[in-house]
Design an enzyme around this catalytic site. Structure first.
Site, PDB file in Angstrom:
ATOM      1  N   GLY A  23     -35.240  73.172  38.684  1.00 14.43           N
ATOM      2  CA  GLY A  23     -36.076  72.235  38.484  1.00 14.43           C
ATOM      3  C   GLY A  23     -37.466  72.960  38.750  1.00 14.43           C
ATOM      4  O   GLY A  23     -37.578  74.158  39.071  1.00 14.43           O
ATOM      5  N   THR A  48     -33.162  67.217  34.347  1.00 14.60           N
ATOM      6  CA  THR A  48     -34.505  67.414  34.077  1.00 14.60           C
ATOM      7  C   THR A  48     -35.032  68.773  34.101  1.00 14.60           C
ATOM      8  O   THR A  48     -36.184  69.430  33.919  1.00 14.60           O
ATOM      9  CB  THR A  48     -35.354  66.630  35.115  1.00 14.60           C
ATOM     10  OG1 THR A  48     -34.673  66.813  36.410  1.00 14.60           O
ATOM     11  CG2 THR A  48     -35.252  65.246  34.965  1.00 14.60           C
ATOM     12  N   LYS A 116     -20.459  70.342  56.305  1.00  9.58           N
ATOM     13  CA  LYS A 116     -19.685  70.083  57.460  1.00  9.58           C
ATOM     14  C   LYS A 116     -18.268  71.375  57.486  1.00  9.58           C
ATOM     15  O   LYS A 116     -18.096  71.755  58.357  1.00  9.58           O
ATOM     16  CB  LYS A 116     -18.936  68.768  57.294  1.00  9.58           C
ATOM     17  CG  LYS A 116     -18.088  68.285  58.560  1.00  9.58           C
ATOM     18  CD  LYS A 116     -17.651  67.093  58.108  1.00  9.58           C
ATOM     19  CE  LYS A 116     -16.416  66.700  58.497  1.00  9.58           C
ATOM     20  NZ  LYS A 116     -15.718  65.513  57.691  1.00  9.58           N
ATOM     21  N   TYR A 156     -34.703  55.337  43.200  1.00 14.36           N
ATOM     22  CA  TYR A 156     -35.189  56.408  43.947  1.00 14.36           C
ATOM     23  C   TYR A 156     -35.467  56.350  45.421  1.00 14.36           C
ATOM     24  O   TYR A 156     -34.917  57.125  46.185  1.00 14.36           O
ATOM     25  CB  TYR A 156     -36.273  57.064  43.179  1.00 14.36           C
ATOM     26  CG  TYR A 156     -36.873  58.233  43.660  1.00 14.36           C
ATOM     27  CD1 TYR A 156     -36.294  59.456  43.327  1.00 14.36           C
ATOM     28  CD2 TYR A 156     -38.366  58.302  44.237  1.00 14.36           C
ATOM     29  CE1 TYR A 156     -36.799  60.587  43.647  1.00 14.36           C
ATOM     30  CE2 TYR A 156     -38.795  59.632  44.642  1.00 14.36           C
ATOM     31  CZ  TYR A 156     -38.132  60.724  44.329  1.00 14.36           C
ATOM     32  OH  TYR A 156     -38.603  61.804  44.677  1.00 14.36           O
ATOM     33  N   TYR A 170     -24.546  62.367  59.764  1.00 15.93           N
ATOM     34  CA  TYR A 170     -23.966  63.415  59.885  1.00 15.93           C
ATOM     35  C   TYR A 170     -24.052  64.300  61.146  1.00 15.93           C
ATOM     36  O   TYR A 170     -23.204  64.901  61.606  1.00 15.93           O
ATOM     37  CB  TYR A 170     -23.618  64.413  58.697  1.00 15.93           C
ATOM     38  CG  TYR A 170     -22.654  63.962  57.312  1.00 15.93           C
ATOM     39  CD1 TYR A 170     -22.877  63.089  56.823  1.00 15.93           C
ATOM     40  CD2 TYR A 170     -21.559  64.817  57.335  1.00 15.93           C
ATOM     41  CE1 TYR A 170     -21.822  62.752  55.787  1.00 15.93           C
ATOM     42  CE2 TYR A 170     -20.592  64.647  56.449  1.00 15.93           C
ATOM     43  CZ  TYR A 170     -20.622  63.219  55.645  1.00 15.93           C
ATOM     44  OH  TYR A 170     -19.721  63.051  54.744  1.00 15.93           O
TER      45      TYR A 170
END
Ligand code: NAD
Ligand code: UDP
Ligand code: UDP
Length: 331
Positions: A23, A48, A116, A156, A170
């Site tokens: 991108g 895209t 992880k 978005y 996390y």
């Protein structure tokens, strides 16, 4: 994987995964990582992004291109992950809003799962859109935002907010080393010519001599960061101490009205284009300007490239693109 530099006795080459690497921002990041001596795996599903953006890197011994969709699991061995995969302009992310949310949310889960397993650092390309139509100005990182959860832009904005939540869960649950960058409007060569973003629209319209489309009265403001500055900020963020997670704003605090931007583009291209008014899209934020005090303090970073200089490079890129001449060699 990490290599020991025997002469200097320090580790300086990493294997780095860049999702969304074909991108606009991702391709510049891949380029800078290669220049810095790293091995790069550029992952993209070409929704895209385009191979043209990275064709000058294909064939480089430290560059690998992987066609893959981040909503599916990925098993590779790397030292660092930059998670940029996500359509970023309203035209593209509204094309298939469910897929946009999946890319942000499932993509984040998969890349966090990968980090992880590998116990490696992971950086999330978040966005100023997490602030929505901000009620405070300029926006600092402790502002929680003013986001519509059910509007056409929500796939978005809320997708990116959920991805931030996942990154911090996390961190708390699995002690991952995370970095979250909130990127403000960024522009430069390799922006998609039809992505509807203001800089690409105005430059392309001016170069073609077509009317410049101002949404609303053009008094809304944005702050535009040149892509090289942004990439520098992302790499500095990745290099911060383990306990620095962000979120940290990355953007250029110089604030311009959309009308002023149009005038600058007309002036710099010598275009005869007129300005025409179009309706303001729903939920279009009135003002947007990053407060970058945290980035200055923690990354020693601030943008260096003034709008005029960055626009010059961007105009030159689109000029070559529209003429059909090579866009990569001269950028
Ligand atoms: P871009 O559309 O040029 O790049 C996104 C890349 O992700 C594209 O190459 C696309 O093909 C790829 N992609 C999309 N969905 C994917 C999927 N499911 N799997 C794999 N690849 C996928 O946009 P950009 O401007 O370079 O944005 C890069 C990142 O930075 C995005 O996450 C965006 O949200 C964020 N960001 C950009 C801006 C900006 O002003 N450009 C501002 C804030 C945040
Ligand atoms: N995952 C991945 N690559 C890996 C490890 C995990 O794509 O190397 C994906 C995996 O498919 C999972 C997600 O990441 O759906 C989250 O992984 P995690 O280990 O956090 O969760 P769990 O597997 O326990 O659901
Ligand atoms: N805009 C405009 N004309 C255009 C494209 C955009 O006036 O042809 C306006 C848009 O309404 C918004 C601003 O420019 O107020 C920035 O739009 P963009 O989509 O580039 O970024 P974002 O809204 O995500 O900040």
């Amino acid at each position: 994987m990490q290599r020991q530099n025997s002469q200097q006795g320090r580790i300086d080459r990493k294997s780095v995964l860049v999702t969304g690497g074909a991108g606009f921002i991702g391709s510049h990041l891949c380029e800078r990582l290669i220049e810095a001596g790293h091995e790069v795996i550029c992952l993209d599903n070409f929704f895209t992004g385009t191979k043209r953006n990275i064709e000058h890197l294909i064939g480089h011994s430290r560059f690998e291109l992987l066609r893959h969709d981040v909503t599916f699991p990925l098993y590779v061995e790397v030292d660092e992950i930059y998670n940029l995969a996500c359509p970023a302009s309203p035209i593209h992310y509204q094309h298939d809003p469910v897929q946009t949310t999946k890319t942000s949310v499932h993509g984040a889960i998969n890349m966090l799962g990968l980090a992880k397993r590998l116990r490696c650092r992971i950086l999330q390309a978040s966005t100023s859109e997490v602030y929505g139509d901000p009620a405070i100005h300029p926006q600092t990182e402790d502002y929680w935002g003013n986001v519509n959860p059910i509007g056409p832009w929500s796939c978005y904005d809320e997708g990116k907010r959920c991805a931030e939540t996942l990154f911090f869960d996390y961190l708390r649950q699995h002690r991952l080393e995370i970095k979250v960058a909130r990127i403000f409007n960024t522009y430069g060569p390799r922006m998609h010519p039809n992505d509807g973003r203001v800089v690409s629209n105005f430059v392309v319209q001016a170069l073609k001599g077509e009317p410049i489309t101002i949404y609303g009265d053009g008094s809304q403001t944005r702050s535009f960061c040149y892509v090289d500055d942004l990439v520098d900020g992302l790499m500095r963020l990745m290099g911060t101490a383990a306990d620095f997670t962000g979120p940290v704003n990355l953007g250029n605090p110089g604030e311009f009205t959309i009308r002023r931007l149009a005038e600058m583009v007309i002036d710099m291209t010598g275009s005869k284009s007129s300005l025409i008014a179009k309706p303001l899209p729903a939920d279009d934020p009135r003002q947007r300007q990053p407060d970058i005090a945290l980035a200055k303090r923690t990354l020693g970073w601030e943008p260096r490239i003034p709008l005029k200089d960055g626009l010059k490079l961007t105009i030159a890129y689109f000029d070559r693109l529209l003429r059909g001449t090579s866009v990569e060699t001269a950028s």
